[in-house]
Design a protein around this motif. Structure first.
Motif, PDB file in Angstrom:
ATOM      1  N   ARG A 128       0.856  -1.343   0.008  1.00 45.25           N
ATOM      2  CA  ARG A 128      -0.049   0.016   0.109  1.00 45.25           C
ATOM      3  C   ARG A 128       0.828   1.138   0.136  1.00 45.25           C
ATOM      4  O   ARG A 128       0.706   2.166  -0.668  1.00 45.25           O
ATOM      5  CB  ARG A 128      -0.920   0.050   1.361  1.00 45.25           C
ATOM      6  CG  ARG A 128      -1.937  -0.794   1.129  1.00 45.25           C
ATOM      7  CD  ARG A 128      -3.169  -0.849   2.291  1.00 45.25           C
ATOM      8  NE  ARG A 128      -4.169  -1.630   1.967  1.00 45.25           N
ATOM      9  CZ  ARG A 128      -4.566  -2.756   2.681  1.00 45.25           C
ATOM     10  NH1 ARG A 128      -3.677  -3.027   3.599  1.00 45.25           N
ATOM     11  NH2 ARG A 128      -5.498  -3.419   2.441  1.00 45.25           N
ATOM     12  N   LEU A 149       2.305   1.661  -3.457  1.00 44.87           N
ATOM     13  CA  LEU A 149       1.291   2.270  -4.299  1.00 44.87           C
ATOM     14  C   LEU A 149       1.015   3.677  -4.234  1.00 44.87           C
ATOM     15  O   LEU A 149       0.776   4.553  -5.067  1.00 44.87           O
ATOM     16  CB  LEU A 149       0.128   1.463  -4.377  1.00 44.87           C
ATOM     17  CG  LEU A 149      -0.178  -0.186  -5.107  1.00 44.87           C
ATOM     18  CD1 LEU A 149      -1.498  -0.770  -4.555  1.00 44.87           C
ATOM     19  CD2 LEU A 149       0.002   0.182  -6.489  1.00 44.87           C
ATOM     20  N   GLN A 193       1.738   6.400  -7.017  1.00 44.34           N
ATOM     21  CA  GLN A 193       0.924   7.482  -7.292  1.00 44.34           C
ATOM     22  C   GLN A 193       1.277   9.057  -7.375  1.00 44.34           C
ATOM     23  O   GLN A 193       0.904   9.458  -8.064  1.00 44.34           O
ATOM     24  CB  GLN A 193      -0.431   7.343  -6.369  1.00 44.34           C
ATOM     25  CG  GLN A 193      -1.672   8.242  -6.777  1.00 44.34           C
ATOM     26  CD  GLN A 193      -2.708   8.092  -5.707  1.00 44.34           C
ATOM     27  OE1 GLN A 193      -2.765   7.337  -4.825  1.00 44.34           O
ATOM     28  NE2 GLN A 193      -3.873   8.827  -6.078  1.00 44.34           N
ATOM     29  N   ARG A 249       3.408  -0.396 -11.141  1.00 46.38           N
ATOM     30  CA  ARG A 249       2.436  -0.094 -10.674  1.00 46.38           C
ATOM     31  C   ARG A 249       1.248  -1.261 -10.715  1.00 46.38           C
ATOM     32  O   ARG A 249       0.567  -1.544  -9.538  1.00 46.38           O
ATOM     33  CB  ARG A 249       1.856   1.441 -10.943  1.00 46.38           C
ATOM     34  CG  ARG A 249       0.713   1.910 -10.086  1.00 46.38           C
ATOM     35  CD  ARG A 249       0.524   3.244 -10.525  1.00 46.38           C
ATOM     36  NE  ARG A 249      -0.587   3.744  -9.564  1.00 46.38           N
ATOM     37  CZ  ARG A 249      -1.738   4.067  -9.816  1.00 46.38           C
ATOM     38  NH1 ARG A 249      -2.281   3.579 -11.026  1.00 46.38           N
ATOM     39  NH2 ARG A 249      -2.684   4.325  -8.887  1.00 46.38           N
ATOM     40  N   THR A 250       0.918  -1.623 -11.905  1.00 44.24           N
ATOM     41  CA  THR A 250       0.027  -2.506 -12.176  1.00 44.24           C
ATOM     42  C   THR A 250       0.352  -3.867 -11.381  1.00 44.24           C
ATOM     43  O   THR A 250      -0.502  -4.481 -10.784  1.00 44.24           O
ATOM     44  CB  THR A 250       0.003  -2.950 -13.621  1.00 44.24           C
ATOM     45  OG1 THR A 250      -0.377  -1.745 -14.406  1.00 44.24           O
ATOM     46  CG2 THR A 250      -1.051  -3.908 -14.136  1.00 44.24           C
ATOM     47  N   HIS A 296       2.050  -4.178  -8.794  1.00 44.38           N
ATOM     48  CA  HIS A 296       1.889  -3.985  -7.039  1.00 44.38           C
ATOM     49  C   HIS A 296       0.497  -4.151  -6.942  1.00 44.38           C
ATOM     50  O   HIS A 296       0.156  -4.752  -5.748  1.00 44.38           O
ATOM     51  CB  HIS A 296       2.487  -2.409  -6.848  1.00 44.38           C
ATOM     52  CG  HIS A 296       3.888  -2.294  -7.067  1.00 44.38           C
ATOM     53  ND1 HIS A 296       4.517  -1.363  -7.139  1.00 44.38           N
ATOM     54  CD2 HIS A 296       5.101  -3.396  -6.866  1.00 44.38           C
ATOM     55  CE1 HIS A 296       5.871  -1.409  -7.216  1.00 44.38           C
ATOM     56  NE2 HIS A 296       6.336  -2.785  -7.079  1.00 44.38           N
ATOM     57  N   LYS A 297      -0.428  -3.452  -7.827  1.00 46.11           N
ATOM     58  CA  LYS A 297      -1.741  -3.832  -7.647  1.00 46.11           C
ATOM     59  C   LYS A 297      -2.284  -5.168  -7.531  1.00 46.11           C
ATOM     60  O   LYS A 297      -2.919  -5.541  -6.771  1.00 46.11           O
ATOM     61  CB  LYS A 297      -2.384  -2.744  -8.573  1.00 46.11           C
ATOM     62  CG  LYS A 297      -2.421  -1.402  -8.298  1.00 46.11           C
ATOM     63  CD  LYS A 297      -2.996  -0.696  -9.335  1.00 46.11           C
ATOM     64  CE  LYS A 297      -4.536  -0.730  -9.452  1.00 46.11           C
ATOM     65  NZ  LYS A 297      -4.963   0.359 -10.562  1.00 46.11           N
ATOM     66  N   ARG A 298      -1.672  -5.698  -8.488  1.00 49.32           N
ATOM     67  CA  ARG A 298      -2.166  -7.391  -8.572  1.00 49.32           C
ATOM     68  C   ARG A 298      -1.583  -8.255  -7.479  1.00 49.32           C
ATOM     69  O   ARG A 298      -2.048  -9.140  -6.915  1.00 49.32           O
ATOM     70  CB  ARG A 298      -1.422  -7.971  -9.731  1.00 49.32           C
ATOM     71  CG  ARG A 298      -2.342  -7.496 -11.022  1.00 49.32           C
ATOM     72  CD  ARG A 298      -1.829  -7.794 -12.227  1.00 49.32           C
ATOM     73  NE  ARG A 298      -2.479  -7.660 -13.550  1.00 49.32           N
ATOM     74  CZ  ARG A 298      -2.133  -7.724 -14.634  1.00 49.32           C
ATOM     75  NH1 ARG A 298      -1.307  -8.275 -15.036  1.00 49.32           N
ATOM     76  NH2 ARG A 298      -3.008  -7.203 -15.727  1.00 49.32           N
ATOM     77  N   LEU A 356      -0.920  -6.897  -4.469  1.00 46.56           N
ATOM     78  CA  LEU A 356      -1.715  -6.583  -3.261  1.00 46.56           C
ATOM     79  C   LEU A 356      -3.027  -7.196  -3.135  1.00 46.56           C
ATOM     80  O   LEU A 356      -3.426  -7.940  -2.225  1.00 46.56           O
ATOM     81  CB  LEU A 356      -2.086  -5.266  -3.153  1.00 46.56           C
ATOM     82  CG  LEU A 356      -2.661  -4.702  -1.890  1.00 46.56           C
ATOM     83  CD1 LEU A 356      -2.194  -5.086  -0.932  1.00 46.56           C
ATOM     84  CD2 LEU A 356      -3.082  -3.032  -2.073  1.00 46.56           C
ATOM     85  N   ALA A 357      -3.528  -7.583  -4.299  1.00 48.48           N
ATOM     86  CA  ALA A 357      -4.969  -8.321  -4.413  1.00 48.48           C
ATOM     87  C   ALA A 357      -4.612  -9.678  -4.078  1.00 48.48           C
ATOM     88  O   ALA A 357      -5.364 -10.349  -3.597  1.00 48.48           O
ATOM     89  CB  ALA A 357      -5.505  -7.955  -5.980  1.00 48.48           C
TER      90      ALA A 357
END
Length: 68
Positions: free
Chosen positions: A23, A26, A30, A44-45, A47-49, A51-52
């Motif tokens: 987080r 991310l 941002q 960034r993409t 990192h989001k994946r 985290l999910a």
């Protein structure tokens, strides 16, 4: 980052720590994106994946604890 199988072997505390780190990463991504200094937007993409994936494993662990 780790696969879901590897994440399932970690404790809930470790997963929460990794989620907090992602987080923060991310958030930094941002800020970099807003200032135009983000070098690799695909990170960034990813990192989001990641985290999910971690949050999914955490949810599975908490549901398993409630059933037991």
């Amino acid at each position: 980052m780790a696969t879901a199988k590897e994440l399932k072997e970690l404790s809930a505390d470790d997963l929460k720590r990794r989620a907090a780190e992602l987080r923060e990463t991310l958030f930094q991504d941002q800020l970099k994106r807003a200032t135009g200094s983000l070098d690799n937007p695909s990170e960034r993409t990813q990192h989001k994946r990641d985290l999910a994936r971690i949050l999914t494993v955490l949810g599975e662990k908490s549901r398993a604890e409630k059933k037991a």
